[in-house]
Write a protein that holds these residues in place. Structure first.
Motif, PDB file in Angstrom:
ATOM      1  N   TRP A 120     -73.864  71.588 -55.074  1.00 45.15           N
ATOM      2  CA  TRP A 120     -74.007  70.774 -53.867  1.00 45.15           C
ATOM      3  C   TRP A 120     -74.507  71.651 -52.726  1.00 45.15           C
ATOM      4  N   HIS A 121     -75.511  71.179 -52.011  1.00 43.11           N
ATOM      5  CA  HIS A 121     -76.040  71.877 -50.840  1.00 43.11           C
ATOM      6  C   HIS A 121     -75.331  71.337 -49.598  1.00 43.11           C
ATOM      7  N   LEU A 122     -74.664  72.220 -48.836  1.00 46.58           N
ATOM      8  CA  LEU A 122     -73.899  71.789 -47.669  1.00 46.58           C
ATOM      9  C   LEU A 122     -74.818  71.647 -46.459  1.00 46.58           C
ATOM     10  N   VAL A 123     -74.645  70.522 -45.744  1.00 43.50           N
ATOM     11  CA  VAL A 123     -75.490  70.191 -44.602  1.00 43.50           C
ATOM     12  C   VAL A 123     -74.601  69.857 -43.421  1.00 43.50           C
ATOM     13  N   GLU A 124     -74.900  70.417 -42.254  1.00 46.34           N
ATOM     14  CA  GLU A 124     -74.074  70.164 -41.075  1.00 46.34           C
ATOM     15  C   GLU A 124     -74.125  68.692 -40.684  1.00 46.34           C
TER      16      GLU A 124
END
Length: 681
Positions: free
Chosen positions: A47-51
C-alpha cells in the motif's frame, strides 16, 4: 491530540484481507509503503501511503506454491547487498526466504539465501549497521537460538555466533557508543539485552537486569526501541498484565524502569498485542492495541513517562476487534495509524494531526514556548513555564514550578516529588491536570481538594498544587477532573529504592566518590543531592555503587547526603565491637591503642553525642541479631572534615559533603564509617 477514524481499506480478496498477522513500513525515494502479510494460503499486499487520503494499493502477491502451506504471519523488511526484501517465517526453510521489494512499491520474485545454521523458520529479525559492517540477527524457532550473521557483499550471510535462547521479538538500539539487541520471549516471559561485539558481531547477554523483573510484566508480546531526548528507550507490551513499560537502556546494556502503566476502563490496551512507536520533530508517540477492541495513543516525556493523549473504541464501522498488529508513520502533517484485527477483514486507518507540533525544551528559570503545541519541562531549580498558544504539555520540575499554558487545550503533568506548583490559567473543561505520576492515586476522592476564591488548592501526601482559573473564579473537583481520571494507572517503578537491611556490604575509610564509575562504598545506598536554591534529587545506587542523578549540563553547587543501611549478612559488627565500646565508655583505650575520632563516631551508635554503655548494649544487640532502637548504618563525611574536637564526651560532626556538579558529573573525597564497627584507623 485526537485519534480520528478514517476508513477500513481492503483488496476485496479474503486471502489477502483476513487474518493479517503483520504490517511493516518501508520508504523508497521519500515515499512510504505499508506491507500487510497474511498467513498460510494468503500473501502480501503493498500500500502506498498518501497524506489526507486512503492508501493506494500498489501491488499484491500470493505466496508461491512452495511456501504457501508453511509460511507464518510475519514480514520484516531487510536490505541485503543492494536488494530490499520482505523476509518471511517459513517452517521447513533452511535459508532466509522472502520476496524482493522494488523501489516503486511493487513486489518482486521469491528468493532464498543459502542455508543458515539455525534454519529459516524465524520468529523475528532485526538488521543493524556497525561501522562498515552490516549484521542481521535472527530468532530461530526450531533450534531455540538467536543467531548473528554478517551480510556479505553478494547478499549471502555468514554466521558470527549464536546464543541458546528463545525470542519472539528482536529490536536493535544504540546507547552511547555501544550497540545492543533487545529480546522478548513470550513463552518464557523474559526480556533481555545483548551487547553486540563491534568487531565480530557476536552477541553476549547483559547481566544486571533484575530490576525489570519487579515490574510484573506478564507475557511480553511486543517491543519498540527509540532514541530520543538524548537517551535510549525500550517500550514493552505485556498481554497478561495489560501493561506498557518504558525502560531506559544504559550504555552498559542494563535496562532501568522509567514507567509502567496499566489499562483502565478509560484506555484501550488491555490484552495488548502490539505497539508502535515513532519519533516526529523531537517528540515520541506510542500507539497500543490488542484484545480491548480499540487503540490508545501516548506521547513520551523526556524522562520516559507515558502521557495519555486519546483512546479510540471500536465501532460497527472501524474493524478493531482484537487488534493483532499496528504500524504508524508520519505522512505530511499527520500520523497515519494502520491496525489489523484478528476478527475483522482489512486494515483500519486512523490519523492524528501533527501540523502544530512545537518545540521540546527543558530547563530552569524561565522557559518559553511557541504558538504551537510545545512540550516544556521544569528543571532542578525554580522554573516558570510559559506555553503560549497551542495545545501544550507542561511538566513540573523538581523544584518550585509556575506554569502558564496560554490559549489552547493544555495538559499539566505533575511529577512526583515536585516542589510547590502553581498553575496560573487553568481552563475548566478544556485543560487537563495529569496527576498519574502520584503513587497509588486512583481517584480524585483521594485528594485533599479545597476550592479557593481564585481556583483551588490540591494536596496529596506532601505534594501541593495551587490552581488558578483563567477567569479568576473558584474551581470545583468536578470542573477539574470531571467524573474522574481518564488515563491509565501508573505503577511506581522505584518501590525498592532506599537503603534496607539487605543492602550490600560497605567499605570503611577514605574513598573518592564518582558519578562516572562504580563506588564500592556505595553499594545499594541512596544519594540525595540538593542544589543551592533547589529541591533534592534522589538516586538509588546499584550493588556496584553506580548511580545516576540525571543532572542537566551546567554548574550546580549543592549538598550531597548519603544513606546506607548495615548489611547483617556481612557480620562486620560483632560482640568484640561492643566490648571495645564498653572500654571506651569508661575512658579506656581499645585493645590496639588510643581511639581515633573515627572510632568515637563509630562507637556512638545511638547518636546522642557521647560514647556510653547504652552504645555498647545497642551494638551487642545488633551483633546477636536482637531488636534494637538504634540500627547500625553507615555515615559519610567529607574526607577533609575537621574532627579534631571529637572525644568520648563530644561526638559532634556533620555528615554529607558540599559538592559541585559540572555537566551532570560530580566527584568528591569522602570518609565512610559504619556505626557499631570499631576498628583501628
Amino acid at each position: 491530540m485526537m485519534l480520528q477514524f478514517e476508513r477500513v481499506v481492503a483488496t476485496g480478496t479474503a486471502a489477502l484481507d483476513s487474518g493479517i498477522g503483520d504490517t511493516a513500513l518501508k520508504t523508497f525515494n521519500g515515499e512510504t509503503y505499508l506491507y500487510s502479510t497474511t498467513g498460510r494460503g494468503g500473501g502480501i499486499v503493498s500500500w502506498h501511503l498518501v497524506e489526507g487520503a486512503s492508501p493506494q494499493e500498489q501491488d499484491q502477491q500470493y505466496f508461491g506454491a512452495s511456501i504457501t502451506h508453511q509460511v507464518g504471519r510475519i514480514g520484516t523488511p531487510v536490505h541485503l547487498a543492494g536488494n530490499d526484501r520482505l523476509i518471511l517465517d517459513v517452517d521447513t526453510a533452511t535459508g532466509l526466504v522472502g520476496y524482493s521489494l522494488n523501489a516503486d512499491g511493487t513486489i518482486g520474485a521469491l528468493q532464498e539465501t543459502g542455508g543458515l545454521t539455525g534454519g529459516g523458520d524465524i520468529a523475528s529479525a532485526v538488521q543493524m549497521t556497525i561501522g562498515t559492517s552490516n549484521l542481521l540477527v535472527l530468532a530461530h524457532e526450531d533450534t531455540d537460538q538467536i543467531g548473528s550473521y554478517r551480510i556479505n557483499g553478494d547478499g549471502s550471510l555468514s554466521p558470527a555466533n549464536s546464543v541458546a535462547a528463545s525470542a519472539t521479538v528482536l529490536k536493535t538500539l544504540q546507547s552511547g557508543s555501544n550497540h545492543f539487541v533487545i529480546t522478548a520471549d513470550t513463552a518464557g516471559n523474559t526480556i533481555s539485552s545483548y551487547t553486540v561485539n563491534q568487531g565480530t558481531g557476536a552477541l553476549s547477554e547483559v547481566d544486571g537486569n533484575e530490576a525489570i523483573r519487579t515490574l510484573g510484566i506478564n507475557t511480553p508480546t511486543a517491543v519498540e526501541a527509540v532514541q530520543a531526548y538524548g537517551k535510549s528507550w525500550v517500550v514493552v507490551a505485556g498481554v497478561g498484565s495489560n501493561s506498557l513499560s518504558v525502560l531506559e537502556l544504559a550504555s552498559n546494556g542494563q535496562l532501568k524502569p522509567a514507567d509502567h502503566v496499566l489499562d483502565t476502563l478509560h484506555t484501550r490496551f488491555a490484552s495488548v498485542q502490539d505497539i508502535a512507536a515513532v519519533q516526529v520533530e523531537g517528540r515520541v508517540f506510542v500507539v497500543a492495541g490488542g484484545g480491548d477492541d480499540g487503540i490508545t495513543l501516548f506521547t513520551m516525556t523526556p524522562d520516559g513517562q507515558l502521557v495519555h493523549m486519546d483512546s479510540f473504541a471500536d465501532t460497527l464501522d472501524s474493524g478493531l476487534q482484537n487488534v493483532q498488529t499496528i504500524s504508524v508513520a508520519p505522512v505530511g502533517d499527520e500520523l497515519q495509524i494502520f491496525a489489523a484485527s484478528q476478527q475483522d477483514a482489512g486494515l483500519t486507518q486512523l490519523s492524528v494531526s501533527i501540523a502544530d507540533l512545537g518545540l521540546v525544551a527543558e530547563g530552569y528559570g524561565t522557559v518559553t514556548g511557541t504558538a504551537q503545541g510545545d512540550m516544556l519541562s521544569g528543571g532542578i531549580l525554580d522554573t516558570t513555564l510559559h506555553g503560549g498558544a497551542g495545545d501544550d504539555i507542561l511538566i513540573t520540575g523538581t523544584s518550585a514550578t509556575t506554569m502558564t499554558g496560554g490559549a489552547g487545550a493544555d495538559t499539566y503533568v505533575i511529577r512526583e516529588s515536585s516542589g510547590p506548583t502553581v498553575i496560573t490559567d487553568f481552563q475548566a473543561g478544556i485543560d487537563r491536570l495529569d496527576l498519574s505520576d502520584y503513587p497509588f492515586l486512583r481517584t480524585p476522592a483521594q485528594l485533599d481538594f479545597t476550592s479557593t476564591a481564585q481556583g483551588a488548592r490540591i494536596s496529596y501526601r506532601d505534594e501541593v498544587i495551587e490552581l488558578h482559573s483563567d477567569t479568576g473564579a473558584t474551581l470545583t473537583s468536578e470542573q477539574v477532573f470531571g467524573a474522574g481520571f481518564d488515563g491509565p494507572d501508573h505503577i511506581p517503578v522505584n518501590l525498592d529504592s532506599g537503603p534496607d537491611n539487605n543492602t550490600s556490604a560497605g567499605v570503611a575509610g577514605r574513598f573518592t566518590l564518582s558519578s562516572a564509575s562504580p563506588n564500592a562504598a556505595l553499594g545499594d545506598a541512596e544519594l540525595r543531592f540538593t542544589p543551592d536554591g533547589g529541591s533534592a534529587l534522589v538516586a538509588q545506587a546499584n550493588a556496584q555503587g553506580e548511580f545516576e542523578l540525571d543532572l542537566p549540563d551546567g554548574t550546580f553547587p549543592g549538598q550531597l547526603d548519603i544513606t546506607k543501611s548495615y548489611s547483617t549478612a556481612s557480620s562486620e559488627i560483632t560482640a568484640l565491637d561492643a566490648l571495645q565500646v564498653l572500654r571506651m565508655s569508661v575512658g579506656l583505650d581499645p585493645i590496639w591503642g588510643p581511639a581515633a575520632a573515627e572510632n568515637f563516631i563509630a562507637a556512638d551508635i545511638t547518636r546522642d553525642g557521647a560514647v556510653n554503655a547504652l552504645d555498647a548494649l545497642a551494638i551487642l544487640q545488633v551483633a546477636v541479631g536482637q531488636p534494637t532502637e538504634h540500627d547500625a548504618e553507615w555515615v559519610f563525611l567529607e574526607a577533609n572534615a575537621d574532627l579534631s574536637g571529637i572525644s568520648r564526651n563530644n561526638v559532634v560532626y556533620e555528615t554529607g559533603a558540599e559538592v559541585t556538579a559540572v555537566d551532570g558529573a560530580l566527584s568528591v573525597d569522602m570518609t565512610s564509617i559504619l556505626l557499631g564497627n570499631i576498628e583501628a584507623v
